[in-house]
Design a protein around this motif. Structure first.
Motif, short mmCIF file in Angstrom:
data_model
loop_
_atom_site.label_atom_id
_atom_site.label_comp_id
_atom_site.label_asym_id
_atom_site.label_seq_id
_atom_site.Cartn_x
_atom_site.Cartn_y
_atom_site.Cartn_z
N ASN A 125 0.90 -1.33 -0.05
CA ASN A 125 -0.01 -0.05 -0.01
C ASN A 125 0.94 1.24 0.13
N ALA A 126 2.06 1.15 0.82
CA ALA A 126 2.89 2.39 0.87
C ALA A 126 3.59 2.58 -0.44
N ARG A 127 3.94 1.50 -1.09
CA ARG A 127 4.64 1.75 -2.46
C ARG A 127 3.37 2.38 -3.42
N LYS A 128 2.36 1.98 -3.54
CA LYS A 128 1.06 2.58 -4.36
C LYS A 128 1.06 4.13 -4.02
N LEU A 129 0.94 4.49 -2.61
CA LEU A 129 0.89 5.82 -2.23
C LEU A 129 2.01 6.67 -2.86
N ILE A 130 3.30 6.13 -2.56
CA ILE A 130 4.55 6.84 -3.17
C ILE A 130 4.36 7.10 -4.37
N GLU A 131 3.74 5.83 -5.32
CA GLU A 131 3.87 5.94 -6.86
C GLU A 131 2.57 7.27 -7.00
N LYS A 132 1.52 7.35 -6.08
CA LYS A 132 0.75 8.40 -6.58
C LYS A 132 1.14 9.79 -6.22
N VAL A 133 2.00 9.99 -5.55
CA VAL A 133 2.64 11.49 -5.30
C VAL A 133 3.85 11.49 -6.01
N TYR A 142 16.35 9.68 2.27
CA TYR A 142 15.69 10.23 3.84
C TYR A 142 15.54 11.61 3.39
N PRO A 143 14.58 12.15 4.43
CA PRO A 143 13.99 13.55 4.19
C PRO A 143 15.36 14.63 3.58
N CYS A 144 16.15 14.46 4.55
CA CYS A 144 17.47 15.51 4.09
C CYS A 144 18.00 15.33 2.71
N GLN A 145 17.63 14.37 1.86
CA GLN A 145 17.89 14.17 0.58
C GLN A 145 16.71 14.67 -0.27
N LEU A 146 15.67 15.03 0.25
CA LEU A 146 14.34 15.68 -0.81
C LEU A 146 14.26 17.12 -0.56
N SER A 147 13.79 17.57 -1.65
CA SER A 147 13.49 18.98 -1.69
C SER A 147 12.11 19.40 -0.51
N GLY A 148 11.83 20.32 -0.33
CA GLY A 148 10.67 20.86 0.49
C GLY A 148 9.34 20.21 -0.14
N GLY A 149 9.26 20.45 -1.42
CA GLY A 149 8.02 19.96 -2.16
C GLY A 149 7.89 18.46 -1.99
N GLN A 150 9.22 17.66 -2.07
CA GLN A 150 9.22 16.35 -2.14
C GLN A 150 8.79 15.89 -0.75
N GLN A 151 9.37 16.58 0.24
CA GLN A 151 8.98 16.10 1.38
C GLN A 151 7.38 16.13 1.87
N GLN A 152 7.03 17.01 1.68
CA GLN A 152 5.49 17.62 1.77
C GLN A 152 4.76 16.23 0.99
N ARG A 153 5.02 16.09 -0.05
CA ARG A 153 4.36 14.87 -0.87
C ARG A 153 4.44 13.51 -0.18
N VAL A 154 5.82 13.36 0.61
CA VAL A 154 5.65 12.14 1.31
C VAL A 154 4.62 12.24 2.54
N ALA A 155 4.86 13.47 3.06
CA ALA A 155 3.83 13.76 4.13
C ALA A 155 2.15 13.35 4.00
N ILE A 156 1.91 13.73 2.74
CA ILE A 156 0.40 13.58 2.35
C ILE A 156 0.38 11.85 2.11
N ALA A 157 1.54 11.27 1.63
CA ALA A 157 1.39 9.89 1.58
C ALA A 157 1.24 9.27 2.81
N THR A 181 5.75 24.95 -4.74
CA THR A 181 4.22 24.91 -4.40
C THR A 181 3.38 24.23 -5.57
N GLY A 182 3.69 24.49 -6.89
CA GLY A 182 2.79 23.84 -7.90
C GLY A 182 2.49 22.22 -7.85
N GLU A 183 3.77 21.65 -7.40
CA GLU A 183 3.76 20.03 -7.51
C GLU A 183 3.10 19.69 -6.33
N VAL A 184 3.01 20.14 -5.23
CA VAL A 184 2.28 19.98 -4.15
C VAL A 184 0.82 20.15 -4.27
#
Length: 252
Positions: A125-133, A142-157, A181-184
Protein backbone atom coordinates in the motif's frame (compact mmCIF):
# COMPACT_ATOMS: atom_id res chain seq x y z
CA UNK A 1 -27.19 13.66 7.54
CA UNK A 2 -23.84 15.25 6.75
CA UNK A 3 -20.62 13.23 6.79
CA UNK A 4 -18.90 15.76 9.08
CA UNK A 5 -20.87 18.05 11.36
CA UNK A 6 -19.24 20.65 13.59
CA UNK A 7 -21.58 22.48 15.96
CA UNK A 8 -20.97 25.51 18.16
CA UNK A 9 -17.24 24.90 18.71
CA UNK A 10 -15.52 27.16 21.27
CA UNK A 11 -11.84 27.15 22.18
CA UNK A 12 -9.84 29.52 24.39
CA UNK A 13 -6.23 29.77 25.43
CA UNK A 14 -6.26 31.44 28.81
CA UNK A 15 -8.42 34.54 28.47
CA UNK A 16 -8.06 34.62 24.67
CA UNK A 17 -11.06 33.26 22.78
CA UNK A 18 -9.84 31.70 19.54
CA UNK A 19 -12.97 29.87 18.34
CA UNK A 20 -16.28 31.53 19.14
CA UNK A 21 -19.03 29.18 18.04
CA UNK A 22 -17.94 27.55 14.77
CA UNK A 23 -20.61 25.63 12.82
CA UNK A 24 -20.27 23.88 9.46
CA UNK A 25 -21.00 20.62 7.66
CA UNK A 26 -19.18 18.65 4.98
CA UNK A 27 -20.41 15.87 2.73
CA UNK A 28 -18.37 12.79 1.83
CA UNK A 29 -16.05 13.51 -1.09
CA UNK A 30 -16.30 17.29 -0.74
CA UNK A 31 -13.35 19.64 -0.54
CA UNK A 32 -13.58 22.54 1.91
CA UNK A 33 -11.08 25.39 1.81
CA UNK A 34 -10.70 27.63 4.85
CA UNK A 35 -9.35 31.14 4.26
CA UNK A 36 -8.48 33.96 6.59
CA UNK A 37 -5.74 36.10 8.06
CA UNK A 38 -3.34 34.83 10.73
CA UNK A 39 -4.96 34.62 14.15
CA UNK A 40 -8.45 34.01 12.78
CA UNK A 41 -8.72 30.50 14.27
CA UNK A 42 -8.09 28.34 11.19
CA UNK A 43 -5.25 26.22 12.56
CA UNK A 44 -6.90 25.92 15.98
CA UNK A 45 -10.02 24.57 14.28
CA UNK A 46 -7.97 21.91 12.46
CA UNK A 47 -6.17 20.99 15.68
CA UNK A 48 -9.50 20.58 17.49
CA UNK A 49 -10.79 18.33 14.70
CA UNK A 50 -7.62 16.22 14.98
CA UNK A 51 -7.76 16.07 18.80
CA UNK A 52 -4.47 17.91 19.19
CA UNK A 53 -6.47 20.53 21.09
CA UNK A 54 -9.78 20.15 22.92
CA UNK A 55 -12.64 22.60 22.62
CA UNK A 56 -14.45 23.73 25.77
CA UNK A 57 -17.83 23.59 24.09
CA UNK A 58 -19.47 22.13 21.01
CA UNK A 59 -19.69 18.80 19.19
CA UNK A 60 -17.92 17.03 16.34
CA UNK A 61 -19.77 14.22 14.54
CA UNK A 62 -18.65 11.81 11.82
CA UNK A 63 -21.34 10.00 9.83
CA UNK A 64 -23.93 10.68 12.51
CA UNK A 65 -21.75 9.54 15.43
CA UNK A 66 -20.67 12.16 17.98
CA UNK A 67 -16.92 11.73 18.53
CA UNK A 68 -16.50 14.84 20.68
CA UNK A 69 -18.95 16.57 23.01
CA UNK A 70 -17.61 19.48 25.03
CA UNK A 71 -20.62 19.37 27.36
CA UNK A 72 -19.56 15.99 28.76
CA UNK A 73 -16.90 17.73 30.87
CA UNK A 74 -14.85 14.56 31.23
CA UNK A 75 -11.31 13.72 30.26
CA UNK A 76 -11.16 11.49 27.21
CA UNK A 77 -9.18 8.30 27.68
CA UNK A 78 -5.99 7.89 25.63
CA UNK A 79 -7.53 5.05 23.62
CA UNK A 80 -10.59 7.19 22.79
CA UNK A 81 -8.33 10.00 21.59
CA UNK A 82 -6.32 7.59 19.42
CA UNK A 83 -9.46 6.16 17.85
CA UNK A 84 -10.96 9.60 17.23
CA UNK A 85 -7.76 10.84 15.60
CA UNK A 86 -7.91 7.99 13.09
CA UNK A 87 -10.93 9.66 11.46
CA UNK A 88 -8.64 12.50 10.37
CA UNK A 89 -5.27 12.72 8.67
CA UNK A 90 -3.30 15.94 9.12
CA UNK A 91 -0.61 17.31 6.83
CA UNK A 92 1.38 20.02 8.60
CA UNK A 93 3.04 23.15 7.22
CA UNK A 94 6.51 21.91 8.13
CA UNK A 95 6.26 18.29 6.88
CA UNK A 96 7.21 16.73 10.29
CA UNK A 97 8.84 13.68 8.68
CA UNK A 98 11.05 11.45 10.82
CA UNK A 99 14.61 12.30 9.72
CA UNK A 100 16.00 8.90 10.73
CA UNK A 101 13.63 7.01 8.40
CA UNK A 102 13.59 6.86 4.60
CA UNK A 103 10.49 7.60 2.50
CA UNK A 104 9.11 4.05 2.67
CA UNK A 105 9.71 3.78 6.41
CA UNK A 106 8.06 7.14 7.11
CA UNK A 107 4.90 5.92 5.40
CA UNK A 108 4.80 2.37 6.82
CA UNK A 109 5.60 3.29 10.44
CA UNK A 110 2.11 4.22 11.69
CA UNK A 111 0.22 1.39 9.90
CA UNK A 112 2.80 -1.07 11.26
CA UNK A 113 2.46 0.20 14.84
CA UNK A 114 -1.34 0.04 14.54
CA UNK A 115 -1.18 -3.43 12.95
CA UNK A 116 -3.15 -2.35 9.87
CA UNK A 117 -2.25 -5.53 7.95
CA UNK A 118 0.71 -7.78 7.29
CA UNK A 119 4.15 -6.34 6.61
CA UNK A 120 3.70 -7.20 2.94
CA UNK A 121 0.26 -5.53 2.72
CA UNK A 122 1.44 -2.38 4.47
CA UNK A 123 4.49 -2.07 2.24
CA UNK A 124 2.49 -2.73 -0.94
CA UNK A 125 0.00 0.00 0.00
CA UNK A 126 2.85 2.39 0.84
CA UNK A 127 4.45 1.80 -2.56
CA UNK A 128 1.14 2.58 -4.28
CA UNK A 129 0.85 5.83 -2.32
CA UNK A 130 4.45 6.78 -3.09
CA UNK A 131 3.70 6.20 -6.77
CA UNK A 132 0.52 8.29 -6.46
CA UNK A 133 2.54 11.28 -5.22
CA UNK A 134 5.20 10.72 -7.89
CA UNK A 135 8.15 9.68 -5.73
CA UNK A 136 8.87 6.03 -6.50
CA UNK A 137 12.39 6.98 -7.56
CA UNK A 138 12.95 8.49 -4.09
CA UNK A 139 11.59 5.57 -2.06
CA UNK A 140 14.91 4.86 -0.30
CA UNK A 141 15.86 8.51 0.23
CA UNK A 142 15.88 10.22 3.61
CA UNK A 143 14.12 13.56 4.23
CA UNK A 144 17.43 15.47 4.12
CA UNK A 145 17.87 14.21 0.54
CA UNK A 146 14.50 15.59 -0.61
CA UNK A 147 13.33 19.05 -1.61
CA UNK A 148 10.64 20.74 0.46
CA UNK A 149 8.02 19.89 -2.15
CA UNK A 150 9.06 16.24 -2.15
CA UNK A 151 8.97 16.11 1.65
CA UNK A 152 5.45 17.51 1.65
CA UNK A 153 4.36 14.91 -0.90
CA UNK A 154 5.75 12.20 1.39
CA UNK A 155 3.78 13.76 4.26
CA UNK A 156 0.61 13.54 2.15
CA UNK A 157 1.26 9.87 1.38
CA UNK A 158 1.92 9.22 5.08
CA UNK A 159 -1.42 10.80 6.03
CA UNK A 160 -3.21 8.70 3.40
CA UNK A 161 -1.59 5.47 4.63
CA UNK A 162 -4.06 5.20 7.54
CA UNK A 163 -7.00 5.71 5.18
CA UNK A 164 -8.59 8.58 7.15
CA UNK A 165 -12.20 9.62 6.63
CA UNK A 166 -11.10 13.24 6.19
CA UNK A 167 -7.70 14.54 5.09
CA UNK A 168 -6.74 17.92 6.57
CA UNK A 169 -4.05 20.30 5.33
CA UNK A 170 -2.70 23.19 7.38
CA UNK A 171 -1.19 25.69 4.92
CA UNK A 172 0.55 22.85 3.03
CA UNK A 173 2.57 25.18 0.78
CA UNK A 174 3.47 28.00 3.20
CA UNK A 175 6.96 26.61 3.88
CA UNK A 176 7.73 26.10 0.18
CA UNK A 177 9.38 28.24 -2.44
CA UNK A 178 6.96 29.33 -5.19
CA UNK A 179 8.44 26.89 -7.72
CA UNK A 180 7.78 23.94 -5.37
CA UNK A 181 4.24 24.99 -4.47
CA UNK A 182 2.78 23.84 -7.79
CA UNK A 183 3.90 20.22 -7.43
CA UNK A 184 2.21 19.91 -4.02
CA UNK A 185 -1.01 21.59 -5.15
CA UNK A 186 -1.09 19.26 -8.17
CA UNK A 187 -0.99 16.21 -5.87
CA UNK A 188 -3.74 17.62 -3.62
CA UNK A 189 -5.88 18.39 -6.66
CA UNK A 190 -5.42 14.82 -7.94
CA UNK A 191 -6.86 13.49 -4.67
CA UNK A 192 -10.14 15.27 -5.38
CA UNK A 193 -10.76 12.98 -8.34
CA UNK A 194 -10.40 10.02 -5.97
CA UNK A 195 -13.42 11.20 -3.98
CA UNK A 196 -11.29 12.06 -0.95
CA UNK A 197 -12.94 14.30 1.65
CA UNK A 198 -10.59 17.18 2.43
CA UNK A 199 -10.32 20.31 4.57
CA UNK A 200 -7.61 22.67 3.36
CA UNK A 201 -6.42 25.74 5.24
CA UNK A 202 -4.70 27.70 2.49
CA UNK A 203 -3.59 31.12 1.31
CA UNK A 204 -3.57 29.97 -2.33
CA UNK A 205 -6.67 31.80 -3.55
CA UNK A 206 -6.74 30.53 -7.13
CA UNK A 207 -6.21 26.95 -5.98
CA UNK A 208 -9.03 27.24 -3.42
CA UNK A 209 -11.32 28.68 -6.06
CA UNK A 210 -10.64 25.84 -8.50
CA UNK A 211 -10.54 22.80 -6.23
CA UNK A 212 -13.16 23.53 -3.54
CA UNK A 213 -16.79 22.56 -3.26
CA UNK A 214 -17.19 24.87 -0.26
CA UNK A 215 -15.20 27.85 1.00
CA UNK A 216 -15.16 29.30 4.51
CA UNK A 217 -13.68 32.66 5.41
CA UNK A 218 -12.79 32.91 9.10
CA UNK A 219 -12.08 36.12 11.02
CA UNK A 220 -11.74 36.70 14.75
CA UNK A 221 -12.74 33.16 15.65
CA UNK A 222 -16.00 33.00 13.72
CA UNK A 223 -17.08 31.97 10.24
CA UNK A 224 -17.58 35.31 8.58
CA UNK A 225 -18.69 33.86 5.25
CA UNK A 226 -19.42 30.41 3.83
CA UNK A 227 -20.57 29.25 0.42
CA UNK A 228 -19.50 27.91 -2.95
CA UNK A 229 -16.31 29.32 -4.50
CA UNK A 230 -18.45 31.42 -6.83
CA UNK A 231 -20.42 32.88 -3.94
CA UNK A 232 -17.42 33.67 -1.73
CA UNK A 233 -14.94 34.81 -4.37
CA UNK A 234 -17.23 36.46 -6.90
CA UNK A 235 -20.00 37.83 -4.70
CA UNK A 236 -18.84 38.13 -1.07
CA UNK A 237 -21.46 39.55 1.28
CA UNK A 238 -19.20 40.38 4.22
CA UNK A 239 -17.09 43.53 4.32
CA UNK A 240 -14.28 41.60 6.04
CA UNK A 241 -14.32 38.99 3.28
CA UNK A 242 -14.15 41.66 0.58
CA UNK A 243 -11.27 43.42 2.32
CA UNK A 244 -9.37 40.14 2.74
CA UNK A 245 -9.84 39.10 -0.88
CA UNK A 246 -8.88 42.54 -2.18
CA UNK A 247 -5.72 42.51 -0.08
CA UNK A 248 -4.87 38.98 -1.21
CA UNK A 249 -5.26 39.93 -4.87
CA UNK A 250 -3.00 42.96 -4.37
CA UNK A 251 -0.27 40.70 -2.97
CA UNK A 252 -0.30 38.32 -5.95
Amino acid sequence: MSFLEVKDLYKSFGKTEVLKGVDFTLEKGEVLSILGSSGGGKTTLLRCLNFLEFAEKGTISINGKVIFDGSEKRTLKDEEIRQNRLHFGLVFQSFNLFPQYNVLQNITLAPTLLKRGSVEQIEENARKLIEKVGLLDKIDNYPCQLSGGQQQRVAIARALALNPDILCFDEPTSALDPELTGEVLKVIKSLKSNDTTMIIVTHEMEFAKNVSDKVIFMADGVIEEMGTPAQVFDNPQSLKTRQFLNKSLEEI
